[in-house]
Design a protein around this motif. Structure first.
Motif, PDB file in Angstrom:
ATOM      1  N   PRO A 120       9.479  -4.060   2.935  1.00 17.11           N
ATOM      2  CA  PRO A 120       8.345  -3.792   3.820  1.00 17.11           C
ATOM      3  C   PRO A 120       8.215  -4.851   4.924  1.00 17.11           C
ATOM      4  CG  PRO A 120       7.689  -3.553   1.520  1.00 17.11           C
ATOM      5  CD  PRO A 120       9.071  -4.139   1.524  1.00 17.11           C
ATOM      6  N   LYS A 121       8.176  -4.393   6.158  1.00 15.29           N
ATOM      7  CA  LYS A 121       8.119  -5.303   7.318  1.00 15.29           C
ATOM      8  C   LYS A 121       6.929  -6.256   7.259  1.00 15.29           C
ATOM      9  CE  LYS A 121      10.792  -2.563  10.574  1.00 15.29           C
ATOM     10  NZ  LYS A 121      12.023  -3.017   9.988  1.00 15.29           N
ATOM     11  N   GLU A 122       5.801  -5.790   6.736  1.00 12.40           N
ATOM     12  CA  GLU A 122       4.611  -6.636   6.690  1.00 12.40           C
ATOM     13  C   GLU A 122       4.747  -7.791   5.684  1.00 12.40           C
ATOM     14  OE1 GLU A 122       3.895  -3.192   3.866  1.00 12.40           O
ATOM     15  OE2 GLU A 122       4.626  -3.374   5.928  1.00 12.40           O
ATOM     16  N   ARG A 123       5.739  -7.713   4.804  1.00 13.89           N
ATOM     17  CA  ARG A 123       5.957  -8.781   3.820  1.00 13.89           C
ATOM     18  C   ARG A 123       7.228  -9.587   4.102  1.00 13.89           C
ATOM     19  NH1 ARG A 123       6.093  -5.611  -1.466  1.00 13.89           N
ATOM     20  NH2 ARG A 123       6.902  -7.581  -2.234  1.00 13.89           N
ATOM     21  N   GLU A 125       8.205 -11.730   6.592  1.00 16.04           N
ATOM     22  CA  GLU A 125       8.089 -13.144   6.956  1.00 16.04           C
ATOM     23  C   GLU A 125       7.777 -13.996   5.728  1.00 16.04           C
ATOM     24  OE1 GLU A 125       8.921 -15.967   9.608  1.00 16.04           O
ATOM     25  OE2 GLU A 125       9.033 -13.841  10.051  1.00 16.04           O
ATOM     26  N   ARG A 126       6.932 -13.497   4.864  1.00 13.65           N
ATOM     27  CA  ARG A 126       6.583 -14.215   3.629  1.00 13.65           C
ATOM     28  C   ARG A 126       7.809 -14.345   2.727  1.00 13.65           C
ATOM     29  NH1 ARG A 126       4.655 -12.212  -1.377  1.00 13.65           N
ATOM     30  NH2 ARG A 126       3.610 -13.815  -2.578  1.00 13.65           N
TER      31      ARG A 126
END
Length: 149
Positions: A120-123, A125-126
């Motif tokens: 998932p792109k929203e995760r 960077e983390r």
């Protein structure tokens, strides 16, 4: 890995991984990347580690999520005497011990029903931060990371 039926040419050693974390490039290597289907699609990444294997689980799962455009199905951490096998997508432990590492035939069977899943792109960077944080703590590990050109 020969006793598991994998072809020698299907096992890549010290595979480069390059990510950008908070705008900064970070380069490292993954100890082993294993394909079951003749090198078309990596099936498993392996972290070779001495000491507590549990402390390296999160690092190898992050590597399996970041190396390709899809999540490589299995992540393994091993000290050569035992191993922990993880499902990359769920992050859950699915086996303990060297016998839990899938054979080539088991991998081929699992790949038949595996639909590549992106992270998932929203995760993303983390996950990159998690990988770098654990990887940078690998003291006494010499990497052969190629310089950026």
């Amino acid at each position: 890995m020969g006793e598991k039926g994998y072809l020698k040419e299907a096992i890549k050693v010290d595979v480069d991984i390059a990510i950008t974390v908070a705008g900064e490039p970070y380069r490292s290597q993954i100890d082993l990347v294993v394909s079951a289907d003749g090198g078309q699609m990596p099936f498993m990444v392996i972290k070779c580690a001495a000491g507590s294997l549990g402390s390296r689980e999160r690092e190898i799962v992050a590597a399996a999520r970041l190396l390709e455009e899809y999540q490589i199905p299995r992540a393994v951490v091993s000290d050569g005497r035992t191993a922990i096998v993880l499902d990359t997508v769920s992050g859950k432990k699915i086996g303990n011990g060297l016998n839990a590492i899938p054979t080539r035939q088991q991998a081929l069977t699992q790949l038949k029903s595996y639909a590549p899943v992106g992270f998932p792109k929203e995760r993303l960077e983390r996950e990159k931060l998690i990988f770098r944080t654990y990887d940078i703590e690998n003291v006494n590990v010499q990497r052969k990371v190629k310089n950026q050109s």
